[in-house]
Design a protein around this motif. Sequence first.
Motif, PDB file in Angstrom:
ATOM      1  N   ILE A 425       0.852  -1.199   0.000  1.00 17.95           N
ATOM      2  CA  ILE A 425       0.000   0.000   0.000  1.00 17.95           C
ATOM      3  C   ILE A 425       0.883   1.243   0.000  1.00 17.95           C
ATOM      4  CG2 ILE A 425      -1.810   1.286   1.194  1.00 17.95           C
ATOM      5  CD1 ILE A 425      -2.570  -1.298   2.638  1.00 17.95           C
ATOM      6  N   VAL A 426       0.514   2.221  -0.830  1.00 19.61           N
ATOM      7  CA  VAL A 426       1.152   3.535  -0.783  1.00 19.61           C
ATOM      8  C   VAL A 426       0.049   4.587  -0.719  1.00 19.61           C
ATOM      9  CG1 VAL A 426       1.282   3.743  -3.297  1.00 19.61           C
ATOM     10  CG2 VAL A 426       2.817   5.089  -1.871  1.00 19.61           C
ATOM     11  N   ALA A 427       0.224   5.563   0.171  1.00 17.77           N
ATOM     12  CA  ALA A 427      -0.778   6.626   0.347  1.00 17.77           C
ATOM     13  C   ALA A 427      -0.153   7.965  -0.018  1.00 17.77           C
ATOM     14  CB  ALA A 427      -1.294   6.650   1.778  1.00 17.77           C
ATOM     15  N   TYR A 428      -0.884   8.771  -0.783  1.00 21.11           N
ATOM     16  CA  TYR A 428      -0.410  10.093  -1.188  1.00 21.11           C
ATOM     17  C   TYR A 428      -1.399  11.155  -0.733  1.00 21.11           C
ATOM     18  CZ  TYR A 428       3.086   7.948  -4.232  1.00 21.11           C
ATOM     19  OH  TYR A 428       4.157   7.234  -4.706  1.00 21.11           O
ATOM     20  N   ARG A 453       0.055  -2.702  -4.701  1.00 18.64           N
ATOM     21  CA  ARG A 453      -1.250  -3.228  -5.100  1.00 18.64           C
ATOM     22  C   ARG A 453      -2.377  -2.238  -4.832  1.00 18.64           C
ATOM     23  NH1 ARG A 453      -1.146  -8.740  -5.937  1.00 18.64           N
ATOM     24  NH2 ARG A 453      -3.194  -8.350  -6.835  1.00 18.64           N
ATOM     25  N   VAL A 454      -2.142  -1.266  -3.919  1.00 14.74           N
ATOM     26  CA  VAL A 454      -3.190  -0.304  -3.555  1.00 14.74           C
ATOM     27  C   VAL A 454      -2.574   1.094  -3.458  1.00 14.74           C
ATOM     28  CG1 VAL A 454      -4.899   0.399  -1.836  1.00 14.74           C
ATOM     29  CG2 VAL A 454      -4.471  -2.038  -2.246  1.00 14.74           C
ATOM     30  N   VAL A 455      -3.262   2.087  -4.038  1.00 13.27           N
ATOM     31  CA  VAL A 455      -2.890   3.491  -3.895  1.00 13.27           C
ATOM     32  C   VAL A 455      -4.044   4.232  -3.221  1.00 13.27           C
ATOM     33  CG1 VAL A 455      -2.439   5.657  -5.121  1.00 13.27           C
ATOM     34  CG2 VAL A 455      -1.325   3.550  -5.862  1.00 13.27           C
ATOM     35  N   ILE A 456      -3.722   4.896  -2.127  1.00 14.00           N
ATOM     36  CA  ILE A 456      -4.721   5.715  -1.422  1.00 14.00           C
ATOM     37  C   ILE A 456      -4.453   7.179  -1.751  1.00 14.00           C
ATOM     38  CG2 ILE A 456      -5.615   6.429   0.824  1.00 14.00           C
ATOM     39  CD1 ILE A 456      -4.742   3.709   1.915  1.00 14.00           C
ATOM     40  N   ILE A 485      -3.707  -1.908 -10.111  1.00 13.27           N
ATOM     41  CA  ILE A 485      -3.527  -1.226  -8.827  1.00 13.27           C
ATOM     42  C   ILE A 485      -4.856  -0.623  -8.408  1.00 13.27           C
ATOM     43  CG2 ILE A 485      -2.298   0.619  -7.616  1.00 13.27           C
ATOM     44  CD1 ILE A 485      -0.040   0.312  -9.634  1.00 13.27           C
ATOM     45  N   ALA A 486      -5.366  -1.038  -7.265  1.00 12.07           N
ATOM     46  CA  ALA A 486      -6.635  -0.508  -6.769  1.00 12.07           C
ATOM     47  C   ALA A 486      -6.425   0.899  -6.223  1.00 12.07           C
ATOM     48  CB  ALA A 486      -7.199  -1.411  -5.675  1.00 12.07           C
ATOM     49  N   LEU A 530      -6.502  -6.271   0.295  1.00  8.13           N
ATOM     50  CA  LEU A 530      -5.348  -7.176   0.248  1.00  8.13           C
ATOM     51  C   LEU A 530      -5.684  -8.545   0.805  1.00  8.13           C
ATOM     52  CD1 LEU A 530      -2.480  -4.744   1.345  1.00  8.13           C
ATOM     53  CD2 LEU A 530      -3.007  -5.543  -0.968  1.00  8.13           C
ATOM     54  N   HIS A 531      -6.492  -8.549   1.851  1.00  9.50           N
ATOM     55  CA  HIS A 531      -6.934  -9.833   2.424  1.00  9.50           C
ATOM     56  C   HIS A 531      -7.741 -10.615   1.390  1.00  9.50           C
ATOM     57  CE1 HIS A 531      -8.715 -12.876   4.956  1.00  9.50           C
ATOM     58  NE2 HIS A 531      -9.928 -12.408   4.690  1.00  9.50           N
ATOM     59  N   GLY A 532      -8.633  -9.907   0.663  1.00  8.90           N
ATOM     60  CA  GLY A 532      -9.427 -10.584  -0.350  1.00  8.90           C
ATOM     61  C   GLY A 532      -8.572 -11.128  -1.483  1.00  8.90           C
ATOM     62  N   ALA A 533      -7.410 -10.465  -1.722  1.00  5.53           N
ATOM     63  CA  ALA A 533      -6.508 -10.937  -2.768  1.00  5.53           C
ATOM     64  C   ALA A 533      -5.556 -12.007  -2.266  1.00  5.53           C
ATOM     65  CB  ALA A 533      -5.712  -9.757  -3.314  1.00  5.53           C
ATOM     66  N   GLY A 534      -5.683 -12.394  -0.962  1.00  7.37           N
ATOM     67  CA  GLY A 534      -4.846 -13.441  -0.390  1.00  7.37           C
ATOM     68  C   GLY A 534      -3.444 -12.981  -0.035  1.00  7.37           C
TER      69      GLY A 534
END
Length: 553
Positions: A425-428, A453-456, A485-486, A530-534
């Motif tokens: 996860i990266v947050a901007y 995998r995730v951008v906030i 990337i979600a 992320l949990h849902g993606a395992g």
Amino acid sequence: MTRTPRRDLVAGLTVAVVALPLALGFGVSSGLGAAAGLATAVVAGALAALFGGSNLQVSGPTGAMTVVLVPIVARYGPGGVLTVGLLAGLILIALALARAGRYMRYVPAPVVEGFTLGIACVIFLQQVPNALGVAPPEGERVLVVAWRAAASFATAPNWTALGLSAGVAAVMLAGARLRPGVPFSIVAVIAATVAARLFDLRDATPIGDLPGGLPAPSLAFLDLSALSSLLAPAVAVAALAALESLLSATVADGMTVGQRHDPDRELFGQGLANLAAPLFGGVPATAAIARTAVNVRTGAASRLAALTHAAVLAVVVLAAAPLVSEIPLAALAGVLLATAIRMVEVGSLRAMARSTRSDGAVLGLTAVATLALDLVYAVIIGLVVAGALALRAVARQVRLDRVDLRSELPGEHGDEEHALLAEHIVAYRIDGPLFFAAAHRFLLELSEVSDVRVVILRLSRVTTMDVTGALVLKDAVERLERRGIAVLASGVRDDQRRVLDSVGALDVPRRAGHEYATTPEAVAGARAHLHGAGLLPARASAMTPVREGRRPT
């Protein structure tokens, strides 16, 4: 009307002495004759003083307006100029009623300072032929005319004219330092006139014969069939009158303490002045910076000074023309040379030039454009450049800062899970304005995100957003989603939601339930994703996506 009527009367008399040759000269150069210039100075000067928005402004025919009028005279004749003046007056009154004058406050100080410096140079150069005692050479640019005048003087020097003009200017400049309250311009002009007569200085060319009165008011010039073809020139004349008058009033405010003009009332006064002047055969008028500067420098404090200027010119027309006709043109040139020098505030210019490179560039460019082109183009160029530089400065304020997720994660997460979250996860946080001048740089920075995998996107600190910014945000979101990337959004403010929704900038995250009110909720939502993606072990469920009424952070 004023606590210092004597100073206002003296200032008005001084301005009248300066304005007289200008009114005559501008009337002649406009193509309508000297009488037209005097009529404009008397009628427009009085009405603008009574109904205008500045206590210190002096109005009449000006050089900038003459440049605009010459082609109108050539194409439509004297009657066309008078009609253009009448239409311009109506346009100015309409602008005043629409309260358009207030927008002059948005003119940056470097543009005003550059304009003042440029117009001071123009005034100085315009007086070179009379100061040197040579016939005004042909040419449209003051630099060319001044250069040709200097060349003529070098061929056949007129030391009498040069001595008179330099002497008058020196007396005024020295006297202003020693005894500011004394009207040294009048003293110097009278002394120069007496010297020219006493010593029979034949090289001191006098003003010459003056017209003996004002014509009766008439609308005989009005041709209704030509109104449509004259509308475009009238708009140009009205724009110049508005621009020059409001800038002159701003300059006058800067030369005094405690004086502030009303821009809308100033437009109204100039409109009335331009409605009335054509009835007496006068050319379109505007506030005159040279005469206004003389008015301020000689101690004017109220409208009485400008009214006195108009009254004195009226008396000159009716009674004192033979006496005034003896004043040497070189002496009056000396008055304006000193006025131009005193208009330049060296300390203010130095301070503004040193403040920032952008301000210095705008100031210099406006001054050069005023000198090389004309007033309207100079201000337009100055405003465009100042606006572009301001946009660039504002655009640089937008930042895309990476947020430390450890400050947003609940304390019960272990070190191992912290490491996993930080890995995926990266947050901007977007700080500042997200608009057309800054949006594309933001897109380039965000597109460089990789190996997550995730951008906030934390949007609570976006100060303003336009449709370009919203479209760029939409493009960035879609690019990241195409790469797998979600994208999760948090902190969307209500005042920005409308523009975001108009282009569907957050449709993808919203359909996936990835819009949240706060950053901690978005982090919890990212953990659930992320949990849902395992990629994470099972743990507490994510926070609820944003709902109406939740406060963004």
